[in-house]
Design an enzyme around this catalytic site. Structure first.
Site, short mmCIF file in Angstrom:
data_model
loop_
_atom_site.label_atom_id
_atom_site.label_comp_id
_atom_site.label_asym_id
_atom_site.label_seq_id
_atom_site.Cartn_x
_atom_site.Cartn_y
_atom_site.Cartn_z
N TYR A 200 0.87 -1.18 0.00
CA TYR A 200 0.00 0.00 0.00
C TYR A 200 0.90 1.22 0.00
CZ TYR A 200 -3.75 -3.16 1.54
OH TYR A 200 -4.68 -4.17 1.64
N PRO A 292 -13.47 -2.24 -2.75
CA PRO A 292 -12.43 -3.27 -2.64
C PRO A 292 -11.25 -2.87 -1.74
CG PRO A 292 -12.35 -2.21 -4.79
CD PRO A 292 -13.52 -1.62 -4.08
N LYS A 296 -12.89 -7.50 0.88
CA LYS A 296 -13.89 -8.21 1.68
C LYS A 296 -15.04 -8.83 0.86
CE LYS A 296 -12.42 -7.22 5.90
NZ LYS A 296 -11.83 -8.29 6.69
N TYR A 387 -8.66 -7.06 9.23
CA TYR A 387 -8.19 -7.28 7.86
C TYR A 387 -8.51 -8.72 7.42
CZ TYR A 387 -4.81 -6.53 4.00
OH TYR A 387 -4.19 -6.37 2.78
#
Ligand SMILES: Cc1cc2nc3c(=O)[nH]c(=O)nc-3n(C[C@H](O)[C@H](O)[C@H](O)COP(=O)(O)OP(=O)(O)OC[C@H]3O[C@@H](n4cnc5c(N)ncnc54)[C@H](O)[C@@H]3O)c2cc1C
Length: 390
Positions: A200, A292, A296, A387
């Protein structure tokens, strides 16, 4: 013209419909799946890849996990990059101590179709549902250009633009929704992953993400303005932008390969106040669309299919409707918890654009959140639990 009534007519052969169909057949409940696309298109649609431990457990318990056990990869780390450096979280060892299994959605769909057919199930490809109506003891699905199909129940698993959702909202079910105001260019490339972890990257030009799919295919995301045309993004432009936002000059190059697919995804989320009633019940994106940002959607689809299969079996095999009556109460708190986390992730990943005081304030909050995640064990456990948890 109508074809003979079955126990459950399932509309949609995505993860929700296929898991539901397999679990129903396992429990001796007859069902038929109607799918508007052809088999090759359904089996070729690349979307999700990160399966939570709960999803793997459900698939394993029902003999649907041979493919992911053979070819899926355990994954438990993610890496955050910004102009303040990078750090890695071993989320698979934090929180619940549960890693993800990376297995491309289209491969899972392929496995689920094969298992459903092997169990004797029927999938009608090219059969587009045109509407659902409820009658006294059954529900009727109109098939465009074909015969109606009736069932004691209909399961709308046809995504967020499907007929199941349309039928429920037409009878007054409301939808809570949010537009996150952000879009991603979602790119699939024929190249091995460049990082060991999910990546990320926070950047003043926008978010960039890196997610492994297989040894030879990797998914990347680039935040882009709403209304972006994917055709404006050449391969060169994609790799240049990825290199900038993932800061390759500082942290090392990306492994490049041809772009297989590019599409723009607008980050939107919504949840129907109730996922069904009477003879029509929804699961997966049909019951609620989740952005997204925390991976999930497919996992919620598996969860809801599992709950709905149990409730439909009780109703059809034992005349016990309490499971259906409880379906909303059983699923919605877990759905909302996933939405809360996904919303939190969206705030972490997307800083405000511009240089005015409000944008600068928003960016400092983003850094503070990232720093807390880097240094606080409590915050890391919160992250890991949400998460991977479903
Ligand atoms: C780029 C991207 C990345 C993602 N990554 C992740 C991830 O890593 N992890 C994760 O958990 N989720 C992820 N998701 C979300 C996930 O892919 C979806 O939530 C999931 O596909 C939902 O499954 P579903 O079965 O409810 O719906 P779908 O997969 O949309 O399936 C619905 C099916 O119904 C069919 N259909 C539609 N209308 C009709 C009709 N009228 N008649 C008959 N058939 C119809 C469609 O053709 C389709 O096959 C991602 C999504 C995107 C877009």
């Amino acid at each position: 013209m109508t074809t003979a009534q079955v126990g459950v007519v399932i509309v949609g052969a995505g993860p929700a419909g296929l898991v539901l169909g397999n679990l129903l057949l396992d429990r001796g409940i007859d069902c038929v799946i109607l799918e508007r696309r052809d088999r090759a298109a359904v089996e070729g649609r690349a979307r999700a890849g990160f399966l939570a431990a709960h999803s793997v457990r459900v698939l394993t318990e029902h003999g649907l996990a041979a493919g992911l056990a053979a070819r899926g990869k355990t994954h438990g780390t993610c890496l955050f990059r910004s102009d303040r450096g990078e750090f890695t979280l071993d989320y698979g060892k934090l929180g619940l101590g549960e890693p993800h299994t990376v297995y491309p959605q289209q491969e899972l769909v392929r496995d689920l179709i094969a298992a459903f057919l092997w169990r004797g199930g029927e999938i009608r490809f090219g059969a587009e549902a045109g509407g659902v109506t409820e009658e006294a003891a059954q529900a009727r699905v109109r098939v465009r250009g074909g015969a109606d199909v009736t069932g004691r129940y209909v399961a709308g698993c046809d995504g967020h633009r499907g007929t199941g959702r349309a039928a429920l909202t037409a009878r007054g079910t409301r939808t809570a929704r949010r537009d996150h105001g952000v879009s991603w260019l979602a790119v699939l490339v024929a190249a091995p992953p460049s990082l060991e972890a999910v990546g990320y990257a926070l950047h003043e030009r926008g978010f960039a993400g890196h997610m492994a799919r297989t040894d030879t295919v990797t998914r990347y995301y680039l935040q882009c303005p709403r209304g972006t045309d994917p055709a404006d993004w050449s391969e060169d432009r994609i790799w240049t932008e990825l290199a900038t936002r993932l800061r390759t000059a500082e942290f090392g190059p990306l492994r490049q390969g041809p772009v297989l697919e590019k599409a723009v995804v607008d980050l939107r989320s919504d949840v129907l106040d109730s996922p069904g009633g009477g003879r029509l019940w929804l699961a997966g994106d049909a019951a609620g669309l989740i952005s997204p940002s925390a991976a999930k959607g497919a996992n919620l689809a598996v969860l809801q299919a599992e709950l709905l299969a149990r409730a439909l079996e009780a109703a059809l095999a034992h005349g016990d409707g309490t499971g259906l009556a409880r379906y909303a109460a059983d699923s919605l708190p877990r759905v909302w918890r996933a939405h809360e986390f996904s919303h939190w992730m969206s705030g972490l990943l997307h800083g405000p654009a511009g240089q005015d005081d409000e944008a600068r304030y928003g960016r400092q909050l983003q850094y503070a959140r990232l720093e807390s995640l880097r240094t606080s064990r409590a915050h890391q456990d919160f992250f890991a639990e949400n998460y991977t948890g479903i």
